[in-house]
Design an enzyme around this catalytic site. Sequence first.
Site, PDB file in Angstrom:
ATOM      1  N   CYS A 275      61.646 -15.531 107.608  1.00 26.91           N
ATOM      2  CA  CYS A 275      62.636 -14.095 108.306  1.00 26.91           C
ATOM      3  C   CYS A 275      62.887 -13.898 109.319  1.00 26.91           C
ATOM      4  O   CYS A 275      62.863 -12.881 109.860  1.00 26.91           O
ATOM      5  CB  CYS A 275      62.474 -13.234 107.315  1.00 26.91           C
TER       6      CYS A 275
ATOM      7  N   ASP B  78      76.498  -4.574 116.004  1.00 26.07           N
ATOM      8  CA  ASP B  78      77.095  -5.822 116.234  1.00 26.07           C
ATOM      9  C   ASP B  78      75.678  -6.407 115.931  1.00 26.07           C
ATOM     10  O   ASP B  78      74.946  -6.396 115.904  1.00 26.07           O
ATOM     11  CB  ASP B  78      78.579  -5.438 116.952  1.00 26.07           C
ATOM     12  N   ASP B  79      76.268  -7.486 116.164  1.00 21.01           N
ATOM     13  CA  ASP B  79      76.130  -8.945 116.105  1.00 21.01           C
ATOM     14  C   ASP B  79      75.292  -9.018 117.417  1.00 21.01           C
ATOM     15  O   ASP B  79      74.083  -9.700 117.738  1.00 21.01           O
ATOM     16  CB  ASP B  79      76.779  -9.944 115.924  1.00 21.01           C
TER      17      ASP B  79
END
Length: 755
Positions: free
Chosen positions: A419, A451-452
């Site tokens: 991760c 956001d991304d």
Amino acid sequence: MTDQTVPVVKDLVLIGGGHSHVEVLKRFGMRPVPGVRLTLITRDAYTPYSGMLPGLVAGHYTFDDVHIDLAPLSRFAGARLFHEPAVGLDLARREVRCQGRPPVPYDLLSINVGSTPSLDAVPGASDLVIPVKPISEFVQRWSEVRARVKAASGPIRLGVVGAGAGGVELALAAQQALTTMLIEQGRDEEAPILHVLGADRSILPTHNRGMRRRLERVIRDRGVHLHLGQAVTAVHPHGVTRADGETVVLDEILWVTQAGAPRWPGEAGLDVDDAGFIRVDETLRSVSHPDVFAAGDVAAVVQHPREKAGVFAVRQGPPLAANLRRALLGRSPLPFRPQRRFLTLVSTGDRYAVGARGRWSVEGGLVWRWKDWIDRRFMAKYADLPAMSQPGGPSVAAGLATPEELKTISTAAMRCGGCGSKVGATPLDRVLSQLSPIRRDDVLVGLAAPDDAAVVRVPPGKVLVRTVDAFRAIVDDPFVFGQITANHCLGDIFAMGAEAQTALAIATVPFGLDRKIEDTLTQLLAGAIDGLNTAGAALVGGHTAEGAELSLGLSLTGLADPDALLRKSGLQAGDRLVLTKGLGTGTLFAAAMQMRAKGRWIDAAIQAMRQSSLDAARALRRHQATACTDVTGFGLLGHLVEMTRASGVDVELDLPAVPVLAGALDTSGAGFLSSLHPHNVRLRRAVSDVERVAADPRYPLLYDPQTAGGLLAGVPAERANVCLDDLRALGYHDASIIGTVVGRDDRDAQIRITA
Ligand SMILES: Cc1cc2nc3c(=O)[nH]c(=O)nc-3n(C[C@H](O)[C@H](O)[C@H](O)COP(=O)(O)OP(=O)(O)OC[C@H]3O[C@@H](n4cnc5c(N)ncnc54)[C@H](O)[C@@H]3O)c2cc1C
């Protein structure tokens, strides 16, 4: 840096580096509790040992003789040193409040902040007297008194308000010091006229008759005017008014009366006595809050009331350390009964002292030597520290963590990394909600609506300047480390002649319980944002991961006019070289790692690293700098060579003019050098005639790698002096003109050093 191999389970926070806490630090350093993170929050980096203060005033001791340096002691203890005063507590949330930074959470808290002068009750006192507490300020103000006496014509009238042991000892020391100074000036006739004023009918009312009689005789013999049974009721610009209405005319007033309590512990809700001192039981634990301990002057032991004296604070150190350890490990603290009788030694300023214990008393030169021996032995305990204990291994101390916490820790240690060892979304959200990055109109998508990726506009006609840098924590305080990292990384933007626009952060925090990670991350990012906000850069996103040790990187963008960019290649023959900060962070921190740097040197270096280069960069541009770089890992010489090569010029470097941070010559002279230093030294081939200058103590510092170092710029000769004046007025006190750019000759060496 503190050991980070064991996950943090509990935070023990000490407020104040008083006489009890120095012993707690020493004992935790000798026998750490794995899994406990120790933090010292202190207003002063040096703890004055009050027993020796009169000796400092009398001129028998130096500053270092009478102060415990908390920086090496904290390092020895594995404690983080937060050099800030605590200003309040949130007892429900278990947080200590400090100004201008996020609150510091604790699981267990100990308070040893001493007492404060009680000036409020007497009109005029707050503005017109010199209180002995805090001693750190008194030391400075005493040197100002000396300067005033030196400049005065005729004898000055010095008043000491307070006729307890502290007042009498200080009065006699002050008289001795000023008389000696005036004799040295050939002003024997102008000895100061000394008045001591006390509210009680005798001096030292809590001490035995023999001691009082002996000191009264000394006072008489020394011509001191004693005003007893006369509380001071008012202070005015030319003296004081006594309770009977008489005025005593005075030029300087030292205030050594009964100590008062700081207000914030009581205001936070801790149970305090009528005078505001924290009520603790005989285990030194707060009677109202079991997760808070207190010791020294600030504490009032309910079962064993005693006068406020350093001797009790010192004696409370060992039981406090033992009880904090027990409380952390879930065991009941043990009671401690302070002694009733104790030895008092009062010096008279002339290497003579009076001593008493119980009904017995004694005086003489030998008594002073005895006191001197006791005091120096006490100080040596905290200066001569044994080799640091090795961390015991990766396990948390038995009894420290709940089964639930142990499970969480073992899961954290085994996290696969698939991760990206990312910090979870929830703790991260909580951290971000506490931060306040500045908003900018050119940030279309940033942390306000994440956001991304962030989206940023480049205004027409501007170019985007981009840079990235990252490094491991250089200081233990994550907030300060965040500020330093921001300044270090911003240096590249400023050196290019750009204004900072946005930043992305990449942070790594040591594995541990979520709430500990959250705290570290909050402190770290708050510090970084503080530095970024100052520079006008908006934090717009980033990535956080767990890892072995604390580190932070920042990727920055800046904006510049394409034709106003400053390059390394712009140096012109005739330019003066301007450096905006002193050198030496590499050697100073190498010495600090070995506990061989004085706290005040490290403090000054940290202040330099915390200073933003924003104003310096603007000043350099205003003065038409031709080329610029920031001095970082390659050291001054490495960065200078980059400039000379790119510009096709040589440089005459004026070695004595190169600014150096306090202590850096001492630490480099003692052989403490950064691990990067040898790499940088390889560039010595760029220096002509090295042998001639190599013996100069400043020479090694040319290779010293810098963190958040200054800007190095070429400035046209006719602007250089004005530019320097500007820089200094802007607070860059170490800024200097360190050399001249000359035309390239055909030898390999580009740097000629004049020493
Ligand atoms: C002239 C003089 C001589 C004395 N001589 C003697 C003597 O010979 N023997 C004796 O027993 N006693 C003596 N005393 C009394 C003695 O000074 C005190 O009792 C003693 O210093 C108390 O120690 P402490 O540990 O409680 O606090 P302190 O020694 O006062 O230490 C408290 C520390 O806490 C820090 N601090 C304060 N506020 C904050 C805050 N808000 N946040 C973070 N940190 C904070 C300060 O930086 C300070 O270093 C003398 C006092 C005076 C004035």
